[in-house]
Design a protein around this motif. Structure first.
Motif, PDB file in Angstrom:
ATOM      1  N   ALA B 355       0.842  -1.204   0.000  1.00  0.00           N
ATOM      2  CA  ALA B 355       0.000   0.000   0.000  1.00  0.00           C
ATOM      3  C   ALA B 355       0.873   1.249   0.000  1.00  0.00           C
ATOM      4  CB  ALA B 355      -0.913  -0.009   1.219  1.00  0.00           C
ATOM      5  N   TRP B 356       1.935   1.200   0.780  1.00  0.00           N
ATOM      6  CA  TRP B 356       2.877   2.329   0.822  1.00  0.00           C
ATOM      7  C   TRP B 356       3.512   2.524  -0.563  1.00  0.00           C
ATOM      8  CZ3 TRP B 356       8.261   1.507   0.159  1.00  0.00           C
ATOM      9  CH2 TRP B 356       9.058   2.635   0.355  1.00  0.00           C
ATOM     10  N   TRP B 357       3.845   1.424  -1.186  1.00  0.00           N
ATOM     11  CA  TRP B 357       4.493   1.477  -2.498  1.00  0.00           C
ATOM     12  C   TRP B 357       3.531   2.075  -3.528  1.00  0.00           C
ATOM     13  CZ3 TRP B 357       3.803  -0.747  -7.334  1.00  0.00           C
ATOM     14  CH2 TRP B 357       4.904  -0.724  -8.183  1.00  0.00           C
ATOM     15  N   VAL B 358       2.284   1.624  -3.476  1.00  0.00           N
ATOM     16  CA  VAL B 358       1.273   2.101  -4.430  1.00  0.00           C
ATOM     17  C   VAL B 358       0.997   3.588  -4.212  1.00  0.00           C
ATOM     18  CG1 VAL B 358      -1.226   1.985  -4.855  1.00  0.00           C
ATOM     19  CG2 VAL B 358       0.126  -0.077  -4.901  1.00  0.00           C
ATOM     20  N   SER B 359       0.980   3.993  -2.939  1.00  0.00           N
ATOM     21  CA  SER B 359       0.672   5.394  -2.654  1.00  0.00           C
ATOM     22  C   SER B 359       1.738   6.326  -3.234  1.00  0.00           C
ATOM     23  CB  SER B 359       0.539   5.592  -1.145  1.00  0.00           C
ATOM     24  OG  SER B 359       1.814   5.510  -0.557  1.00  0.00           O
TER      25      SER B 359
END
Lengths: 376, 369
Positions: B355-359
């Motif tokens: 999720a952090w990567w996608v954000s």
């Protein structure tokens, strides 16, 4: 091939780190499970070896120490001490109790000792100095929040905790009291009316003259004192470990199997996902003349490198878990650094890497050089 | 967005299957640990549970049977038997120790029975008969299967030999195989003349067991008397408490492993769909929406693993004792539900990195060649 594999792994460091951690975690779980089982055996062994005896006498027909009931006649001590070569036969009584405080029940093995057989080392506090003193295992202290100087009630008799030790086996914490303490317990507690039925002498810790022939004296004692069987501490420890294996092996074998299957699934999944995500790269390599064998070797090299990365992580995680378990539940010993555990886990990890590398084989075959010229 | 999450997840079925199985495996380990301790604990109370007297009487300070040592003078039984509320009192002698069964050394509960104490004997027989004569023993059928000790063979308890005359059913567990022997011989082994270990008190119809237990405690000195349910509860709690710490530890370890697998899979899925996600972002999807989609993928993945583990628990675990009869496993719905709660946590923790990567994904990536 290894250079190429290394570059592939370096391409996406987040993914490689996650992968190494996932595989490392699997190795850690396997190590902890294996270490847990070996730890139980080690505890069973150590509890006997730490009693500081040259030979141990048990009731005739009793060939175990932990969890075994042995009751010797009082005169047995005198008879054993009269055998040539025996310096002293130190008495040891086992008193299994169920400790109950605030409705939390714990079976505790109390070892009653006189001149030998007391706690091997005191972690905190001091050894027994007076009759009411008791030394308890740290697992017990932690579970009930007991500290030096606190009371420890058995039946309605209150001992006072003088020291904390680290001796447990068979899921049970051990405690140590002196014979003065045991007599006080028997005479002053509510169990006094049934005193005659308690085993007052369980084992004899036999001290031999320096340089004497242990085996010869062992036979002499058995011949001259038919009420007892005599073992070297190592023999008795081996029998207890054998009893432990009967108990733990089916359960731990099952859990180990599940852990290995999970390990295989994780390694296979990782390599499979990796190959699937790089089908185009493999197609390009095929177009450049790499054979199927080369590609398989590449996956294998990557798998081994991944395992090489994961192993130290697994060891560190296992070490952290070991420390965590020791802090949370010190009654369990986790022996991951035993050669057997270590070797078995390392070989298993290698096998997991090799088998895991074979899983994406079908996907590798499907990577057609034509894909190299197709758009993304 | 959610349709995308669903479709992209199921577009990579092999990865999905592998991950789900890996996650399931981690949960299965926890379920196994719980099932082993629960199964053993249930089996530990099998003997007292089947005896089911109204009241158990034992030495003062003792409140259970497992790993306990209790001695009660024989005259105390006579006092209890004379109470008007009491129908019958059956004494047993009991001790727990290591026995030699062939090549094996096993931890066993040995119960000494008087000739007329059939009420306290084995409740189901697979073969042979109950003990009738000196020197006879009834052993669990599973013990016979494991050790190869059959009818007519001998078994050693300390230095006393017993001939196996019957095989009982439901009396085996790794922690306590129940072996029945004649009272007099066990009395000899224990040097406990004039004493019993436990008294099984059957009350007359309509008598309240709690009140009777209280009366026995008050009127008979230095004994403890407990109603059957309380006695069983004490034994079961003791056994479970011995395993509760290791079950908790294994839950933590295996949940962390499951979270890592979820994290890896979710990361693989989103990194493979990098361009699609960038396009979605370029089309105006907010960071929160994309992150929720990633979390949703993690939840579905974890849920699948969890369901596989639950199916395994209910379909496979009950069959394990057929292959390994020495194992007693009991799957508990409570434990399964607890692991379900842990699974939700695992899904959320596992989604953190992807999720952090996608954000952080730049929509401009969509236009890169």
């Amino acid at each position: 091939m290894f250079k190429l594999a290394r570059k592939q792994l370096a391409l996406d460091l987040v993914r490689t780190s996650l992968t190494a951690f996932a595989v490392g975690a699997v190795i850690a779980v396997i190590l902890v499970l294996e270490g847990f089982e070996q730890g139980q055996y080690r505890q069973l062994e150590q509890i006997i070896l730490k009693r500081n005896a040259d030979l141990i006498a048990t009731q005739s027909g009793v060939a175990n120490f932990t969890a075994a009931r042995s009751s010797l006649p009082q005169l047995a001590r005198q008879d054993v001490e009269s055998v040539a070569g025996v310096v002293n036969a130190h008495p040891l009584t086992v008193l299994p109790i169920i400790y109950n405080k605030e409705n939390k029940l714990t079976p505790v093995y109390i070892l009653v000792y006189d001149t030998r057989g007391g706690p091997d080392s005191i972690i905190e506090g001091s050894a027994i100095r007076k009759g009411r003193d008791i030394v308890i295992d740290r697992a017990l202290a932690r579970k009930y929040g007991l500290k030096i100087g606190d009371g420890f009630v058995v039946s309605d008799f209150e001992f006072q905790i003088s020291g904390i030790t680290g001796e447990a086996a068979f899921f049970m914490p051990f405690a140590f009291v002196s014979y003065d303490g045991m007599i006080d317990l028997f005479l002053k507690s509510e169990i006094a009316p049934d005193l005659s039925t308690f085993p007052l002498l369980s084992f004899l810790l036999i001290e031999l003259e320096p340089g004497s022939d242990r085996m010869a004296i062992q036979q002499d004692i058995e011949r001259q004192v038919p009420e007892v069987d005599v073992f070297t501490p190592e023999q008795l420890a081996e029998r207890d470990v054998s009893m432990g294996r009967t108990f733990y092996r089916p359960i731990m074998g099952l859990l180990d199997t599940v852990a290995y299957v999970v390990g295989l699934l994780v390694v296979s999944l990782i390599l499979f996902a990796d190959v699937r995500s790089r089908l185009r790269s493999f197609a390009v390599m095929k177009a450049l003349g790499f054979t199927q064998r080369h590609l398989l070797l590449l996956v294998l090299a990557q798998s081994l490198m991944l395992m090489a990365l994961a192993l130290p992580i697994g060891l560190l995680l296992a070490q952290a878990l070991m420390m965590y378990i020791e802090a949370v539940a010190p009654v369990y010993l986790i022996s991951i650094y035993q050669p057997l555990v270590f070797a078995r886990t390392m070989i298993a990890s290698l096998l997991l890497a090799l088998i895991g590398a074979l899983v994406p084989l079908r996907s590798l075959r499907r990577s057609d050089p034509v894909m190299a010229f197709q758009g993304a | 967005m959610f349709t995308w999450a669903w479709k992209s997840l199921f577009s990579q079925r092999s990865t999905l299957l592998g991950s789900s199985l890996g996650i399931a495996g981690a949960f299965i380990l926890v379920i196994f640990f719980d099932a082993v301790f629960r199964g053993e604990s249930e089996q530990i109370v099998a003997y007292p549970e089947h005896m089911k007297p109204d009241v158990w009487v034992m030495q003062v300070g003792v409140g259970n049977m497992h790993m306990a040592m209790s001695y009660v003078w024989d005259w105390k039984m006579d006092v209890i038997a004379r109470m008007p509320e009491v129908e019958k009192v059956t004494p047993i002698l009991y001790f727990a120790s290591v026995i030699n069964a062939g090549e094996e050394k096993l931890f066993a509960f040995v119960v000494g029975l008087l000739p007329d104490a059939d009420r306290a004997g084995p409740w189901a027989m697979t073969a042979g008969r109950k003990i009738q004569n000196p020197g006879e023993a009834v052993i669990p059928d599973v013990l016979s299967e494991i050790t190869g000790i059959g009818m007519g063979d001998s078994l050693k308890i300390t230095d006393h030999s017993f001939k196996v005359v019957g095989l009982s059913h439901g009396t085996y567990s790794s922690a306590n195989s129940v072996i029945f022997v004649p009272f007099a011989e066990l009395e000899d082994i224990l040097s406990s003349a004039g004493t019993y270990s436990y008294l099984l008190v059957d009350a007359k119809d309509g008598v309240d067991a709690k009140a009777l237990a209280a009366r026995i405690r008050n009127q008979v000195e230095k004994v403890n008397a407990l109603p059957h349910d309380e006695f069983i509860h004490n034994d079961f709690s003791l056994a479970m408490q011995m395993g509760v710490e290791i079950i908790f530890i294994m839950t933590v370890i295996c949940s962390a492993l499951a979270a890592l697998i979820v994290g890896f899979t979710a990361y693989t899925l989103v990194s493979r769909k990098q361009r699609e996600l960038a396009i979605i972002k370029a089309l105006g999807a907010g960071r929160g929406t994309v992150m929720i989609a990633v979390v949703m993928q993690s939840v579905i993945l974890t849920l699948m693993g969890y369901l596989v583990a639950v199916a395994f628990a209910f379909l496979v675990i009950p069959e394990v004792p057929l292959l390994a009869p020495q194992l007693t496993l009991a799957v508990s719905l409570g434990a399964i539900l607890q692991i379900g709660l842990v699974a939700i946590l695992v899904a959320i923790v596992g989604a953190v990195i992807p999720a952090w990567w996608v954000s952080r994904l730049d929509p401009a990536t969509a236009y890169q060649v």
